[in-house]
Design a protein around this motif. Structure first.
Motif, mmCIF file in Angstrom:
data_model
loop_
_atom_site.group_PDB
_atom_site.id
_atom_site.type_symbol
_atom_site.label_atom_id
_atom_site.label_comp_id
_atom_site.label_asym_id
_atom_site.label_seq_id
_atom_site.Cartn_x
_atom_site.Cartn_y
_atom_site.Cartn_z
ATOM 1 N N ALA A 54 12.438 -17.018 -0.992
ATOM 2 C CA ALA A 54 11.382 -17.329 -0.029
ATOM 3 C C ALA A 54 11.219 -16.196 0.983
ATOM 4 C CB ALA A 54 11.684 -18.642 0.691
ATOM 5 N N ILE A 55 12.344 -15.627 1.431
ATOM 6 C CA ILE A 55 12.282 -14.492 2.369
ATOM 7 C C ILE A 55 11.623 -13.292 1.704
ATOM 8 C CG2 ILE A 55 13.681 -12.819 3.652
ATOM 9 C CD1 ILE A 55 15.702 -15.089 4.124
ATOM 10 N N LEU A 56 12.046 -12.998 0.465
ATOM 11 C CA LEU A 56 11.441 -11.883 -0.277
ATOM 12 C C LEU A 56 9.950 -12.139 -0.506
ATOM 13 C CD1 LEU A 56 11.750 -9.233 -1.812
ATOM 14 C CD2 LEU A 56 12.447 -10.547 -3.833
ATOM 15 N N GLY A 57 9.617 -13.372 -0.850
ATOM 16 C CA GLY A 57 8.213 -13.718 -1.063
ATOM 17 C C GLY A 57 7.390 -13.601 0.201
ATOM 18 N N THR A 58 7.953 -14.001 1.323
ATOM 19 C CA THR A 58 7.237 -13.892 2.606
ATOM 20 C C THR A 58 6.971 -12.438 2.957
ATOM 21 O OG1 THR A 58 8.273 -15.941 3.399
ATOM 22 C CG2 THR A 58 7.315 -14.474 5.057
ATOM 23 N N ILE A 59 7.974 -11.576 2.736
ATOM 24 C CA ILE A 59 7.789 -10.139 2.998
ATOM 25 C C ILE A 59 6.662 -9.589 2.131
ATOM 26 C CG2 ILE A 59 8.877 -7.864 2.783
ATOM 27 C CD1 ILE A 59 11.559 -9.261 3.453
ATOM 28 N N CYS A 60 6.681 -9.927 0.842
ATOM 29 C CA CYS A 60 5.626 -9.465 -0.073
ATOM 30 C C CYS A 60 4.261 -10.009 0.343
ATOM 31 C CB CYS A 60 5.945 -9.886 -1.496
ATOM 32 S SG CYS A 60 7.372 -9.060 -2.233
ATOM 33 N N MET A 61 4.213 -11.281 0.721
ATOM 34 C CA MET A 61 2.951 -11.905 1.112
ATOM 35 C C MET A 61 2.358 -11.222 2.343
ATOM 36 S SD MET A 61 2.153 -15.914 2.039
ATOM 37 C CE MET A 61 3.160 -15.892 3.536
ATOM 38 N N LEU A 62 3.185 -11.000 3.361
ATOM 39 C CA LEU A 62 2.705 -10.369 4.595
ATOM 40 C C LEU A 62 2.307 -8.918 4.356
ATOM 41 C CD1 LEU A 62 5.246 -11.840 7.179
ATOM 42 C CD2 LEU A 62 2.904 -12.599 6.711
ATOM 43 N N PHE A 63 3.052 -8.240 3.486
ATOM 44 C CA PHE A 63 2.712 -6.855 3.161
ATOM 45 C C PHE A 63 1.367 -6.784 2.453
ATOM 46 C CE2 PHE A 63 2.770 -3.429 -0.045
ATOM 47 C CZ PHE A 63 2.827 -2.325 0.794
ATOM 48 N N LEU A 64 1.185 -7.603 1.424
ATOM 49 C CA LEU A 64 -0.057 -7.578 0.651
ATOM 50 C C LEU A 64 -1.240 -8.107 1.453
ATOM 51 C CD1 LEU A 64 1.325 -8.751 -2.799
ATOM 52 C CD2 LEU A 64 0.565 -6.453 -2.164
ATOM 53 N N MET A 65 -0.969 -8.984 2.405
ATOM 54 C CA MET A 65 -2.018 -9.484 3.286
ATOM 55 C C MET A 65 -2.643 -8.349 4.087
ATOM 56 S SD MET A 65 -1.577 -12.383 6.256
ATOM 57 C CE MET A 65 -0.691 -11.285 7.379
ATOM 58 N N ASN A 66 -1.859 -7.317 4.337
ATOM 59 C CA ASN A 66 -2.323 -6.180 5.130
ATOM 60 C C ASN A 66 -2.776 -4.997 4.287
ATOM 61 O OD1 ASN A 66 -1.800 -6.914 8.091
ATOM 62 N ND2 ASN A 66 0.136 -7.466 7.136
ATOM 63 N N ILE A 67 -2.785 -5.168 2.984
ATOM 64 C CA ILE A 67 -3.308 -4.164 2.064
ATOM 65 C C ILE A 67 -4.664 -4.636 1.556
ATOM 66 C CG2 ILE A 67 -2.947 -2.973 -0.124
ATOM 67 C CD1 ILE A 67 -1.004 -2.120 2.031
ATOM 68 N N HIS A 68 -5.673 -3.798 1.657
ATOM 69 C CA HIS A 68 -7.014 -4.217 1.232
ATOM 70 C C HIS A 68 -7.006 -4.569 -0.255
ATOM 71 C CE1 HIS A 68 -11.378 -4.437 0.984
ATOM 72 N NE2 HIS A 68 -11.385 -4.390 2.310
ATOM 73 N N TYR A 69 -7.523 -5.731 -0.567
ATOM 74 C CA TYR A 69 -7.453 -6.254 -1.941
ATOM 75 C C TYR A 69 -8.156 -5.369 -2.957
ATOM 76 C CZ TYR A 69 -12.232 -7.894 -1.166
ATOM 77 O OH TYR A 69 -13.577 -7.959 -0.893
ATOM 78 N N THR A 70 -9.129 -4.540 -2.516
ATOM 79 C CA THR A 70 -9.857 -3.686 -3.461
ATOM 80 C C THR A 70 -8.948 -2.624 -4.090
ATOM 81 O OG1 THR A 70 -10.575 -2.312 -1.592
ATOM 82 C CG2 THR A 70 -12.090 -4.012 -2.353
ATOM 83 N N ARG A 71 -7.790 -2.363 -3.469
ATOM 84 C CA ARG A 71 -6.868 -1.384 -4.058
ATOM 85 C C ARG A 71 -6.326 -1.862 -5.405
ATOM 86 N NH1 ARG A 71 -3.270 1.250 0.875
ATOM 87 N NH2 ARG A 71 -5.027 1.818 2.229
ATOM 88 N N TRP A 72 -6.381 -3.180 -5.623
ATOM 89 C CA TRP A 72 -5.915 -3.715 -6.901
ATOM 90 C C TRP A 72 -6.828 -3.317 -8.047
ATOM 91 C CZ3 TRP A 72 -1.230 -5.492 -7.785
ATOM 92 C CH2 TRP A 72 -0.479 -5.957 -6.698
ATOM 93 N N LYS A 73 -8.004 -2.781 -7.748
ATOM 94 C CA LYS A 73 -8.871 -2.284 -8.811
ATOM 95 C C LYS A 73 -8.217 -1.113 -9.541
ATOM 96 C CE LYS A 73 -13.198 -3.614 -6.532
ATOM 97 N NZ LYS A 73 -14.501 -3.145 -6.004
ATOM 98 N N LYS A 74 -7.294 -0.416 -8.860
ATOM 99 C CA LYS A 74 -6.532 0.664 -9.487
ATOM 100 C C LYS A 74 -5.109 0.218 -9.826
ATOM 101 C CE LYS A 74 -9.048 4.389 -7.139
ATOM 102 N NZ LYS A 74 -8.932 5.560 -6.209
ATOM 103 N N TRP A 75 -4.551 -0.629 -8.975
ATOM 104 C CA TRP A 75 -3.155 -1.026 -9.171
ATOM 105 C C TRP A 75 -2.954 -1.990 -10.328
ATOM 106 C CZ3 TRP A 75 -1.521 -2.247 -3.399
ATOM 107 C CH2 TRP A 75 -1.527 -1.046 -2.683
ATOM 108 N N PHE A 76 -4.032 -2.690 -10.754
ATOM 109 C CA PHE A 76 -3.852 -3.706 -11.788
ATOM 110 C C PHE A 76 -3.377 -3.083 -13.100
ATOM 111 C CE2 PHE A 76 -8.095 -2.355 -13.120
ATOM 112 C CZ PHE A 76 -8.021 -2.450 -14.506
ATOM 113 N N VAL A 77 -3.699 -1.804 -13.342
ATOM 114 C CA VAL A 77 -3.332 -1.169 -14.614
ATOM 115 C C VAL A 77 -1.811 -1.083 -14.783
ATOM 116 C CG1 VAL A 77 -3.517 0.905 -16.028
ATOM 117 C CG2 VAL A 77 -5.499 0.110 -14.735
ATOM 118 N N PRO A 78 -1.072 -0.445 -13.854
ATOM 119 C CA PRO A 78 0.391 -0.435 -14.035
ATOM 120 C C PRO A 78 1.018 -1.822 -13.911
ATOM 121 C CG PRO A 78 -0.223 0.507 -11.901
ATOM 122 C CD PRO A 78 -1.481 0.340 -12.682
#
Length: 374
Positions: A54-78
């Motif tokens: 849960a702690i690891l998930g919260t860190i990931c959630m808060l980190f990704l919340m602050n990353i613009h979702y459009t970056r996944w247009k490139k990140w989805f490949v790897p």
């Protein structure tokens, strides 16, 4: 769209996520402590591991919340191909309880199929946006997406994990519809899938002579009391749990069925323990909280200003909703049991981490929605 200018995240969605994760930890403690104390001499064994995830998930959630979702247009490949490689590695492992679903990392295990569901949603959303109106064309638009879904479904089925495969197929079908696929193509595809499934099921029945445990689950669904000490045992005790809970519940920590009657009450059958300890009233409050999160998520997805974010949002909400529906339906015998966990609640690091990563992306989408709304 300027990624440098961000709105505030949807704090209601964030609060509901944290509330459900916290509630899940409490229920894992209640449901697992007797078994952990007896078998592992540590009543907090499963609870401590769930807290770490849960702690690891919260860190990931808060980190990704602050990353613009459009970056996944490139990140989805790897991300996608990494998950596919892990699915292939899983198939090289020795079966555990008849399935090969896990990779061991030290004292922890990871289930790649939990992450490939999100990776495929991102892949499909990027492909749908890139193709635009061409997505409505069968050969150039829909077929490449169907091939991707088919390959991943095949890898999951080889484990075999039919519950996850069912969740995956249903979720991707909704993503295809949300992406604007032609209705005629969808109907033809659904008809062909139904015919192929009918043929494969009948062939499988001939090969196994009807003795496969998956078909036994259907027979158990229709009549659990036909074999009360065998195939019907789990679902009968799950229904006992709901009956014992009654209107107001037996009280937190007071479940009887978790005392070595229900197998693994902290994973697949944790909703049964919720029903027993909190009763109908507590169960309804829990379900309303879950529905509030899903409703808030779908509002975010529909208000997203671009197709990629909207399709990703719909996919994430659909994934959580379908998995919850199949779990709750299975343990209450509304549908045949499939062994799917309850997102945010059931014990399991891969499920919890994947769900919280998904929520991080959805919260990032909500920031763009709130920016536009100002």
């Amino acid at each position: 769209m300027n990624p440098s200018k961000r709105g505030t995240p949807d704090f209601i969605l964030l609060a509901l996520t944290i509330l459900l994760v916290g509630f899940g930890i409490l229920m894992v403690f209640s449901a697992s402590s007797p078994r952990a104390a007896h078998l592992l001499d540590d009543p907090l064994y499963f609870t401590k591991r769930q807290i770490i995830w849960a702690i690891l998930g919260t860190i990931c959630m808060l980190f990704l919340m602050n990353i613009h979702y459009t970056r996944w247009k490139k990140w989805f490949v790897p991300f996608f191909f990494g998950c596919v490689i892990l699915l292939l590695l899983v198939l090289t492992r020795d079966p555990v309880n008849g399935a090969r679903s896990w990779l061991s990392i030290g004292n922890f295990g990871i289930q790649p199929s939990e992450f490939v569901k999100l990776a495929t949603i991102l892949y499909m959303a990027a492909l749908i946006e890139k193709k635009g109106e061409a997505f409505r064309d069968l050969k150039k638009g829909l077929m490449p997406v169907v091939v991707i879904v088919g390959v991943v479904t095949g890898l999951i089925m080889l484990q075999p994990d039919f519950g996850t495969a069912m969740v995956f197929v249903m979720t991707t079908a909704i993503v295809i519809i949300a992406g604007g696929a032609h209705l005629k193509h969808i109907m033809v595809g659904a008809s062909l899938a139904a015919v192929c499934s009918f043929i494969l099921i009948n062939l499988y029945l001939l090969i196994t002579d009807g003795n496969d445990y998956r078909f036994q689950r259907i027979a158990t669904y229709l009549d659990p009391w036909h074999d009360p000490l065998g195939s019907g045992y789990n679902i009968i005790h799950s229904m006992y749990a709901f009956g014992h809970g009654g209107l107001t519940g037996a009280g937190f920590g007071q479940s009887i069925e978790k005392l070595f009657y229900l197998p693994f009450p902290y994973t697949d059958f944790i909703f049964s323990i919720i029903g027993e300890e909190l009763g109908l009233i507590g169960t309804l409050l829990f379900l309303l909280t879950y529905l509030a999160l899903l409703w808030r998520g779908i509002i975010v997805a529909l208000r997203c200003p671009d197709l990629f974010g909207s399709v990703v949002g719909v996919g994430i909400v659909s994934l959580l909703a379908i998995q919850a529906l199949i779990n709750i339906g299975g343990v209450s015998n509304a549908i045949p049991m499939t062994g799917v966990t309850l997102p945010f609640i059931s014990y399991g690091g891969s499920s919890l981490l994947a769900s919280m990563i998904s929520m991080g992306i959805l919260l990032s989408i909500s920031r763009e929605v709130n920016r536009i709304g100002k």
